[in-house]
Write a protein that holds these residues in place. Structure first.
Motif, PDB file in Angstrom:
ATOM      1  N   ASP A  90      63.719  64.423  65.928  1.00 40.00           N
ATOM      2  CA  ASP A  90      64.797  63.728  66.620  1.00 40.00           C
ATOM      3  C   ASP A  90      64.438  63.361  68.059  1.00 40.00           C
ATOM      4  OD1 ASP A  90      64.809  66.342  67.494  1.00 40.00           O
ATOM      5  OD2 ASP A  90      66.990  66.540  67.461  1.00 40.00           O
ATOM      6  N   GLU A  91      63.228  63.647  68.475  1.00 40.42           N
ATOM      7  CA  GLU A  91      62.761  63.254  69.807  1.00 40.42           C
ATOM      8  C   GLU A  91      62.051  61.912  69.667  1.00 40.42           C
ATOM      9  OE1 GLU A  91      62.206  67.801  71.422  1.00 40.42           O
ATOM     10  OE2 GLU A  91      60.426  66.568  71.129  1.00 40.42           O
ATOM     11  N   GLN A  92      62.780  60.858  69.883  1.00 36.09           N
ATOM     12  CA  GLN A  92      62.333  59.507  69.563  1.00 36.09           C
ATOM     13  C   GLN A  92      61.218  58.961  70.448  1.00 36.09           C
ATOM     14  OE1 GLN A  92      63.371  57.088  67.198  1.00 36.09           O
ATOM     15  NE2 GLN A  92      64.166  58.849  66.118  1.00 36.09           N
ATOM     16  N   VAL A  93      61.092  59.427  71.667  1.00 36.24           N
ATOM     17  CA  VAL A  93      60.104  58.815  72.557  1.00 36.24           C
ATOM     18  C   VAL A  93      58.685  58.976  72.016  1.00 36.24           C
ATOM     19  CG1 VAL A  93      59.776  60.787  74.130  1.00 36.24           C
ATOM     20  CG2 VAL A  93      59.477  58.447  74.972  1.00 36.24           C
ATOM     21  N   GLY A  94      58.366  60.080  71.389  1.00 34.81           N
ATOM     22  CA  GLY A  94      57.036  60.275  70.821  1.00 34.81           C
ATOM     23  C   GLY A  94      56.778  59.354  69.640  1.00 34.81           C
ATOM     24  N   VAL A  95      57.797  59.128  68.827  1.00 40.39           N
ATOM     25  CA  VAL A  95      57.693  58.222  67.686  1.00 40.39           C
ATOM     26  C   VAL A  95      57.420  56.799  68.178  1.00 40.39           C
ATOM     27  CG1 VAL A  95      58.943  57.208  65.729  1.00 40.39           C
ATOM     28  CG2 VAL A  95      59.176  59.663  66.229  1.00 40.39           C
ATOM     29  N   VAL A  96      58.226  56.347  69.139  1.00 41.49           N
ATOM     30  CA  VAL A  96      58.059  54.996  69.687  1.00 41.49           C
ATOM     31  C   VAL A  96      56.682  54.848  70.319  1.00 41.49           C
ATOM     32  CG1 VAL A  96      58.888  53.344  71.411  1.00 41.49           C
ATOM     33  CG2 VAL A  96      60.528  54.663  70.042  1.00 41.49           C
ATOM     34  N   THR A  97      56.267  55.840  71.103  1.00 42.88           N
ATOM     35  CA  THR A  97      54.968  55.783  71.777  1.00 42.88           C
ATOM     36  C   THR A  97      53.825  55.703  70.772  1.00 42.88           C
ATOM     37  OG1 THR A  97      55.869  57.021  73.649  1.00 42.88           O
ATOM     38  CG2 THR A  97      53.467  56.953  73.430  1.00 42.88           C
ATOM     39  N   ALA A  98      53.862  56.530  69.735  1.00 36.45           N
ATOM     40  CA  ALA A  98      52.787  56.520  68.733  1.00 36.45           C
ATOM     41  C   ALA A  98      52.776  55.204  67.948  1.00 36.45           C
ATOM     42  CB  ALA A  98      52.941  57.712  67.789  1.00 36.45           C
ATOM     43  N   LEU A  99      53.944  54.682  67.585  1.00 38.03           N
ATOM     44  CA  LEU A  99      53.992  53.408  66.869  1.00 38.03           C
ATOM     45  C   LEU A  99      53.477  52.265  67.735  1.00 38.03           C
ATOM     46  CD1 LEU A  99      57.389  53.840  65.019  1.00 38.03           C
ATOM     47  CD2 LEU A  99      55.145  53.557  63.928  1.00 38.03           C
ATOM     48  N   GLU A 100      53.866  52.259  68.999  1.00 37.99           N
ATOM     49  CA  GLU A 100      53.392  51.198  69.889  1.00 37.99           C
ATOM     50  C   GLU A 100      51.896  51.343  70.169  1.00 37.99           C
ATOM     51  OE1 GLU A 100      54.961  48.481  70.539  1.00 37.99           O
ATOM     52  OE2 GLU A 100      56.829  49.166  69.621  1.00 37.99           O
ATOM     53  N   LEU A 101      51.382  52.571  70.160  1.00 42.06           N
ATOM     54  CA  LEU A 101      49.941  52.768  70.302  1.00 42.06           C
ATOM     55  C   LEU A 101      49.218  52.210  69.074  1.00 42.06           C
ATOM     56  CD1 LEU A 101      47.489  53.838  71.844  1.00 42.06           C
ATOM     57  CD2 LEU A 101      47.920  56.078  70.803  1.00 42.06           C
ATOM     58  N   CYS A 102      49.771  52.402  67.889  1.00 40.43           N
ATOM     59  CA  CYS A 102      49.192  51.797  66.673  1.00 40.43           C
ATOM     60  C   CYS A 102      49.088  50.288  66.841  1.00 40.43           C
ATOM     61  CB  CYS A 102      50.060  52.099  65.452  1.00 40.43           C
ATOM     62  SG  CYS A 102      50.058  53.810  64.899  1.00 40.43           S
ATOM     63  N   ARG A 103      50.171  49.688  67.297  1.00 40.74           N
ATOM     64  CA  ARG A 103      50.197  48.238  67.505  1.00 40.74           C
ATOM     65  C   ARG A 103      49.166  47.830  68.563  1.00 40.74           C
ATOM     66  NH1 ARG A 103      54.836  45.010  66.825  1.00 40.74           N
ATOM     67  NH2 ARG A 103      56.156  46.826  67.145  1.00 40.74           N
ATOM     68  N   TRP A 104      49.151  48.538  69.676  1.00 40.72           N
ATOM     69  CA  TRP A 104      48.257  48.211  70.805  1.00 40.72           C
ATOM     70  C   TRP A 104      46.793  48.313  70.383  1.00 40.72           C
ATOM     71  CZ3 TRP A 104      44.678  50.691  74.013  1.00 40.72           C
ATOM     72  CH2 TRP A 104      44.431  50.078  75.247  1.00 40.72           C
ATOM     73  N   LEU A 105      46.430  49.387  69.684  1.00 40.42           N
ATOM     74  CA  LEU A 105      45.041  49.573  69.268  1.00 40.42           C
ATOM     75  C   LEU A 105      44.579  48.475  68.304  1.00 40.42           C
ATOM     76  CD1 LEU A 105      44.974  53.444  68.737  1.00 40.42           C
ATOM     77  CD2 LEU A 105      43.678  52.163  70.466  1.00 40.42           C
ATOM     78  N   THR A 106      45.415  48.129  67.339  1.00 40.67           N
ATOM     79  CA  THR A 106      45.004  47.101  66.379  1.00 40.67           C
ATOM     80  C   THR A 106      44.943  45.725  67.023  1.00 40.67           C
ATOM     81  OG1 THR A 106      47.288  46.925  65.576  1.00 40.67           O
ATOM     82  CG2 THR A 106      45.776  48.303  64.298  1.00 40.67           C
ATOM     83  N   GLU A 107      45.903  45.416  67.866  1.00 41.08           N
ATOM     84  CA  GLU A 107      45.928  44.092  68.496  1.00 41.08           C
ATOM     85  C   GLU A 107      44.814  43.906  69.514  1.00 41.08           C
ATOM     86  OE1 GLU A 107      49.909  43.633  69.989  1.00 41.08           O
ATOM     87  OE2 GLU A 107      50.706  43.196  67.981  1.00 41.08           O
TER      88      GLU A 107
END
Length: 144
Positions: A90-107
């Motif tokens: 339920d601590e959303q900031v880590g989820v958002v950060t990891a998902l955005e890191l996935c996006r950032w690394l691939t892009e």
């Protein structure tokens, strides 16, 4: 606000899964998506709603990002970096950060030498998917 003025918001389980599937599909030479259930024979971790709003088993997705064109031997000798989205679902900031890191690394993989460094990135953005599937009392914008 994020890079390029992008607004970040919380993800539902369905939106997180859809993003991971999309990145693996868009970048097949870099990204491979699996689940801990498929890799290790673990049971699902509760019930979640899929993109169609239907109840389905909650899965723990793991996105591997690396130069997949290298030989399996070369990939097996690379250092691995594991990123976990959250210890508490339920601590959303880590989820958002990891998902955005996935996006950032691939892009950025093709254009950024630091990202291309011979590393295997293993990202598990949602550790307890049933928890982010629960209604939140936080006031926020959420990806549907």
């Amino acid at each position: 606000m994020g890079e390029g003025g992008r607004q970040y918001s919380y993800y539902s389980y369905a939106a997180a899964a859809a993003l991971l599937h999309s990145l693996a599909s868009q970048y097949p030479s870099l990204a491979s998506l699996s689940t801990t259930q498929a890799q290790f024979g673990l049971p699902p971790v509760g019930k979640c709603k899929d993109e169609a709003g239907q109840e389905s088993p909650c899965l723990n997705y793991v996105l591997e990002i690396t130069n997949r064109s290298a030989s399996p031997l070369a990939r097996s000798t690379r250092p691995q970096i594991y990123i976990s989205g959250a210890l508490h679902g339920d601590e959303q900031v880590g989820v958002v950060t990891a998902l955005e890191l996935c996006r950032w690394l691939t892009e950025r993989y093709e254009s950024d030498a630091w990202v291309r460094f011979s590393t295997v990135w293993l990202l598990m953005p949602v550790v307890l998917p049933a928890h982010i599937a629960l209604p939140s009392t936080k006031s926020s914008t959420q990806h549907a």
